[in-house]
Design a protein around this motif. Structure first.
Motif, short mmCIF file in Angstrom:
data_model
loop_
_atom_site.label_atom_id
_atom_site.label_comp_id
_atom_site.label_asym_id
_atom_site.label_seq_id
_atom_site.Cartn_x
_atom_site.Cartn_y
_atom_site.Cartn_z
N VAL A 547 0.53 -1.21 0.08
CA VAL A 547 0.26 0.23 0.45
C VAL A 547 0.85 1.89 0.38
N ARG A 548 1.96 1.07 -0.17
CA ARG A 548 3.20 2.21 0.31
C ARG A 548 4.61 1.68 -0.68
N ASP A 549 5.20 2.01 -1.68
CA ASP A 549 7.20 1.99 -1.48
C ASP A 549 7.80 3.13 -0.89
N SER A 550 8.60 1.79 -1.01
CA SER A 550 9.82 3.31 -0.02
C SER A 550 11.12 2.34 -0.60
N TYR A 551 11.87 2.82 0.29
CA TYR A 551 13.51 1.99 -0.05
C TYR A 551 14.24 2.33 1.23
N PHE A 552 15.79 1.99 1.51
CA PHE A 552 16.25 2.40 2.27
C PHE A 552 16.96 3.39 2.52
N THR A 553 17.27 4.55 3.33
CA THR A 553 17.94 5.40 2.99
C THR A 553 19.36 5.31 3.80
N PHE A 554 20.43 6.48 3.60
CA PHE A 554 21.30 6.58 4.27
C PHE A 554 21.98 5.68 4.50
N ARG A 555 22.06 4.27 4.59
CA ARG A 555 22.29 2.67 5.15
C ARG A 555 21.63 1.57 4.70
N GLY A 556 22.16 0.38 4.54
CA GLY A 556 21.55 -1.35 4.53
C GLY A 556 21.59 -1.36 5.63
N LYS A 557 20.75 -2.72 5.98
CA LYS A 557 20.28 -3.04 7.65
C LYS A 557 21.28 -4.32 7.09
N ASN A 558 21.55 -4.99 8.17
CA ASN A 558 22.08 -6.49 8.09
C ASN A 558 20.82 -7.61 8.95
N SER A 559 21.10 -8.73 8.50
CA SER A 559 20.43 -9.29 9.41
C SER A 559 20.03 -9.24 10.58
N SER A 560 20.41 -9.10 11.87
CA SER A 560 19.78 -8.80 12.82
C SER A 560 19.11 -6.87 13.66
N ALA A 561 19.90 -6.60 13.09
CA ALA A 561 19.89 -4.96 14.34
C ALA A 561 17.88 -4.54 14.28
N THR A 562 17.95 -3.87 15.21
CA THR A 562 15.81 -3.99 15.37
C THR A 562 16.12 -2.07 15.25
N GLY A 563 16.87 -1.90 15.30
CA GLY A 563 16.70 -0.19 15.29
C GLY A 563 17.26 0.39 13.86
N ASP A 564 17.30 1.79 13.50
CA ASP A 564 17.75 2.92 13.08
C ASP A 564 17.13 2.69 11.20
N PHE A 565 16.09 1.56 10.80
CA PHE A 565 15.73 1.75 9.67
C PHE A 565 14.54 3.40 8.59
N ARG A 566 15.85 3.28 8.32
CA ARG A 566 16.01 4.74 7.49
C ARG A 566 15.04 4.79 6.68
N LEU A 567 13.63 4.35 6.36
CA LEU A 567 13.31 4.53 5.07
C LEU A 567 12.49 6.14 3.93
N HIS A 568 12.57 5.90 3.42
CA HIS A 568 11.87 7.54 1.85
C HIS A 568 10.70 6.93 2.75
N ASN A 569 10.10 8.56 3.02
CA ASN A 569 8.76 9.15 2.85
C ASN A 569 8.14 7.80 4.14
N TRP A 570 9.22 8.22 5.22
CA TRP A 570 8.77 7.10 6.49
C TRP A 570 7.75 8.03 6.98
N GLU A 571 6.96 9.64 6.81
CA GLU A 571 6.42 9.82 7.46
C GLU A 571 4.75 9.82 7.20
N GLU A 572 4.72 8.98 6.15
CA GLU A 572 3.27 8.61 5.93
C GLU A 572 3.51 6.88 6.79
N MET A 573 4.08 6.43 7.32
CA MET A 573 4.41 5.41 7.72
C MET A 573 3.71 5.07 9.60
N GLY A 574 2.92 4.21 9.85
CA GLY A 574 2.77 4.16 11.36
C GLY A 574 3.29 2.97 11.58
#
Length: 929
Positions: A547-574
């Motif tokens: 229902v909403r498209d985005s992509y990872f910004t700033f840097r990618g993510k490893n397979s375990s981290a829970t924090g700092d998911f930087r996403l394009h257009n994050w203001e529209e997410m809940g």
């Protein structure tokens, strides 16, 4: 004599022709167009370079300290001619701009020599000093003019059709012509009827020249008033429901408020940085919402002209805005293909209106969004040649209409019926009926993960077998009697790869746990399990719709981290929304704290959780991701321009990160029948030591509680933080209530402590009064019990104790936490879901003079999920060396339900004391409404 007469006539007529030619040059008929073409672009009222404006006749002939741009009759004394010819520097226009021709310069000279006449005014626009747009005369066309705006009258009798320079009033039932309103200078961009049906207002104008609204009397078709003063074309004109106030806006970025009866301008609203495309009054007429090309929606107080809020979540131009008929919500849409809905709370003062939902709605720009009269549905019209109907409460799509032909930019809804009129650019009008579509609601993870198990197999003896080859084809799969345990190897001689298949039977709705043990037994196998039908096809589990498209910004993510998911257009997410990326599904736990941070995902600490038994993977910078909603497999979903993802019953690594490379999933049979379970190495490898154990059994949902912060040392007169962690077993995700008793005299605990559904941790504070006492016997007498409802039955577990409770010296800080002005023994902070409130932290320094921090978004400890401290920034809640108090802002998400929690704050200095507990009461939206 006849010859002399002819000569005289020829000379006399030639003289008349010469006089007529000498009278020809004038500002309005000739010169104004030249000056506008070469000068007004940089010298106008909005952009007066050199403090010069060349837009009107008066601008040129006005005396400026003894000098005029134009001196009638004096070419050499006119500055305009000097800069154009280059005799006065700087020469204008600049060399890199278009230059007037020799004929145009000659015409300017002739005009000045003949006294620089203004010329006759032939229209209302010219009499108001508005320039005339000169267009070539074209042969009439038989093709219908494009429809640029539509409106139904409130009683449903009339349909007004806006086109270029005219409005046709026709009957709504059969579109029979009634009358034409044709005094519009340009395209009619907006039409509105007044709520009482007496008036019709239109928005029109000429681009780059002027804009005006026209007020018409519907009964007679008489033009009552023109509302001008705009310097460019108008896109919107709205009338308040009491038919007293008019608002107009357009390309000049200004909004003007008018008194309809007198035509007096009441306010001019500045603040938008781009054209204003749409306006809407609230039902009570107190608020005005505006949509602009500056990618914002603004909310204005009509009485004062004050801006109450700027809704800045959109990423591109906003073309349409509508306030719900009950005045509680704002909906807007535009160039970014999304519909957004905000809760309208800034009704009498500036406040933040919370964004409730942002929905990817169309494949191209959305030109119009409008509520139905009952407020139950929203209609959207897009350049993708589709009209869509949405449930107003959830923004769930209910209907799609392909309009065909040319793009449509006009839509009108009848007040009482279910009719919608759509106006296309080829002049055609389509009339559609609104329908309410039925369909299953999205599935939650708990529904998809763990269905009921009607057949009790938990007491049966486990059937153990040894895997035997060949078993890599469905026809060779051994039949298992559940509960079953298989000992096997991913190994087959004379082969490069191997997989093992086993067959089992299940009834519809019956659930089983499928689990491998390999890595935990030191096997090099990296297992993967899949559930197949008897033909060898994967069994679908859930259909995820983006229902909403985005992509990872700033840097990618490893397979375990829970924090700092930087996403394009994050203001529209809940919060609590599912995020899909490369086959992995996670869930958003907490918002970013600003532009230099990202989302936290569940469980907010440790290794991240995945959902629907997907496996966590790494994600590269700029890799695509999507906000998704779960649906039943096979459900037909109307297209929305974004992909769908079918997740099947398969697992590589257990989704909670507890079993390393071993696999685990819960399978719920979609129908009666036989199924296959496939075991393989995810890398496609095999070897004789790739051993495993596969178990298939009914789920045994349960939980285990452990104490975090055991053996607390509690400062006298203050509190110490402690907590409980839960290990959830076999799909149990319910709420758990933890209670403590048997405390030493003078000690108390903030309880009950609630571990929320799907969460893994909750916190409490144990406080000691000033006269508290503890001895060796009472220090270890505490008891902890945890209670939950599992499969409809109340279950209580003995957790143990808090350990040895000790009494410590008084801290170097006393911490007080309350709502503003609260003085009761148990302060109460009350907040409505979807709003923000304030609270107060105060410290008394008793030896610590440095700065004191209280954490970040979870500074209010043990608040229910969805209630958090807002605007903390990267440094969190901080009281500096020169301060002793701090006001914080607490926000409750709109979906938080009625609840009460005992919460507190904890200092990070002076012995890390906590405040006494405060009762936080959340009033859910349904209760508050």
């Amino acid at each position: 004599m006849r010859l002399c007469g002819l000569i005289f006539l020829f000379v006399f007529c030639g003289s008349l022709i010469q006089v007529a030619a000498e009278e020809l040059p004038s500002w309005r008929q000739d010169v104004g167009g030249i000056v506008e073409r070469y000068c007004a672009g940089c010298h106008n009222q909005d952009d007066a370079e050199g403090d010069l404006a060349f837009e009107s006749y008066a601008d040129l002939v006005i005396d400026r300290d003894g000098k005029s741009l134009v001196r009638p009759g004096d070419v050499d004394g006119s500055l305009l001619m000097g800069v154009i010819t280059g005799s006065i520097e700087p020469k204008m226009p600049p060399e890199d701009e278009a230059q007037p021709t020799d004929e145009e310069i000659a015409l300017l000279k002739a005009w000045i020599q003949r006294g620089a006449p203004e010329g006759k005014t032939n229209s209302a626009a010219e009499k108001n000093n508005v320039p005339t747009l000169r267009t070539p005369r074209l042969a009439p066309s038989l093709t219908p003019k494009p429809i640029t705006s539509l409106a139904y009258s409130p009683d449903g009798r009339w349909l007004a059709i806006g086109r270029f320079q005219s409005v046709d009033l026709v009957t709504a039932a059969d579109q029979r012509f009634v009358r034409k309103l044709d005094e519009h200078p340009g395209k009619v961009n907006d039409i509105r009827f007044s709520a009482d049906g007496r008036y019709l207002i239109t928005a029109t104008g000429i681009g780059g020249v002027f804009g005006e609204a026209q007020i018409w009397e519907v009964r007679t078709g008489r033009l009552l008033r023109r509302l001008g003063e705009h310097r460019d074309v108008l896109y919107a004109a709205a009338i308040s429901d009491d038919s007293k106030i008019v608002a107009t806006a357009g390309y000049d970025r200004l909004i003007r408020i008018w008194d309809l009866a007198s035509g007096k301008r009441l306010h001019e609203l500045e603040g938008h940085n781009g054209p204003v495309y749409d306006l809407d009054f609230s039902p009570d007429g107190k608020l005005l919402a505006s949509a602009s090309a500056d990618a914002t929606i603004k909310v204005w107080d009509v009485a004062t002209g004050q801006r109450f809020d700027t809704l800045n979540q959109p990423s591109k131009e906003q073309y349409s805005v509508d306030i719900s008929p009950d005045g509680r919500f704002i909906t807007a849409a535009g160039e970014d293909n999304r519909i957004r809905q905000w809760r309208l709370v800034s009704v009498d003062k500036p406040q933040i209106n919370p964004l409730l939902v942002a929905r990817f709605a169309h494949e191209q720009a959305i030109g119009r969004v409008r509520y139905t009269q009952d407020g139950q549905q929203i209609v959207s019209l897009s350049d993708d040649r589709r009209m869509k109907v949405w449930d107003a409460a959830t923004l769930t799509q209910q209907q799609v209409v392909d309009i065909g032909g040319e793009v449509a930019q006009a839509v009108a809804l009848q007040t009482d019926s279910r009719q919608v009129a759509i106006g296309r650019m080829d002049g055609a009008i389509l009339v559609e009926s609104l329908k309410v579509a039925s369909g299953s609601s999205p599935r939650s993870e708990s529904q998809a993960r763990h269905a009921s198990t009607p057949h009790d197999l938990t007491s049966q003896e486990v059937n153990s077998i040894q895997e035997q080859e060949p078993n890599d084809q469905p026809s060779d799969a051994a039949l298992l009697q559940i509960p079953a345990q298989v000992s096997g190897h991913i190994w087959k001689e004379d082969a490069t790869t191997d997989l093992d298949l086993f067959r089992f039977s299940a009834k519809q709705g019956q659930s089983f746990v499928l689990e491998t043990i390999a890595a935990r037994d030191k096997s090099p196998l990296d297992s993967k399990i899949r559930v197949l039908d008897t033909d060898g096809n994967l069994v679908p589990r859930v259909l995820l719709r983006a229902v909403r498209d985005s992509y990872f910004t700033f840097r990618g993510k490893n397979s375990s981290a829970t924090g700092d998911f930087r996403l394009h257009n994050w203001e529209e997410m809940g919060l609590n929304q599912y995020l899909y990326a490369a086959g992995e599904v996670v869930k958003l736990y907490h918002y970013p704290r600003g532009p230099d941070s990202g989302f936290n995902v569940y469980p907010n600490f440790g290794k991240r959780h995945t959902y629907f038994d997907t496996t966590s993977v790494t994600h590269a910078l700029h890799a695509p991701c999507y906000i998704v909603e779960p649906h039943q497999p096979g459900q037909e979903l109307p297209p929305n321009g974004l992909p769908t993802f079918l997740v099947s019953y398969e697992n590589d690594d257990e989704s909670r990160g507890k079993f390393g490379n071993d696999s685990y999933l819960i399978f719920t049979a979609p129908a009666d029948g036989e199924y296959l379970v496939q075991v393989e190495d995810v890398r496609g490898q095999q070897a004789s030591d790739y051993q495993y154990q596969l178990s298939i059994r009914p789920p045994r949902p349960d939980f285990k509680i452990s104490v975090s912060g055991a053996n607390p040392s509690v400062p006298r007169g203050a509190g110490r933080k402690f907590g409980f962690d839960v290990e959830r077993l076999d799909g149990f995700e319910g709420e758990i209530i933890v209670e403590v008793d048997g405390l030493p005299p003078g000690f108390s605990v903030s309880q009950p402590i609630v571990i929320e559904a799907e969460h893994l941790r909750a916190w409490g504070t144990i406080t000691a009064s000033a006269d508290a006492q503890v001895d060796e016997e009472t220090a270890k007498q505490s008891r902890v019990r945890a209670t939950a409802v599992i499969d409809g039955k109340k279950v209580t577990r003995d957790v143990g104790t808090l350990g040895e409770i000790k009494l410590a010296d008084a801290p170097q800080l006393d911490v007080h936490f309350s709502s503003a002005g609260e003085t009761t023994d148990l302060p109460i902070i009350e907040i409505e879901a979807g709003t923000t409130t304030t609270a107060h932290i105060r410290i008394e320094r008793k030896g610590h003079n440095g700065r004191v921090g209280f954490g970040k978004e979870e500074a209010v400890v043990n608040a229910p999920h969805g209630v958090y401290v807002n605007n903390t920034g990267l440094n969190g809640v901080l009281i500096t060396e020169s301060q002793n108090e701090r006001t914080i802002f607490i926000t409750a998400e709109p979906w938080v339900e009625d609840c009460e929690r005992l919460v507190f704050v904890q200092a990070d200095a002076g012995g890390s004391p906590t405040s006494k507990p405060v009762l936080l009461r959340v009033i859910g939206r349904q209760t508050s409404e």
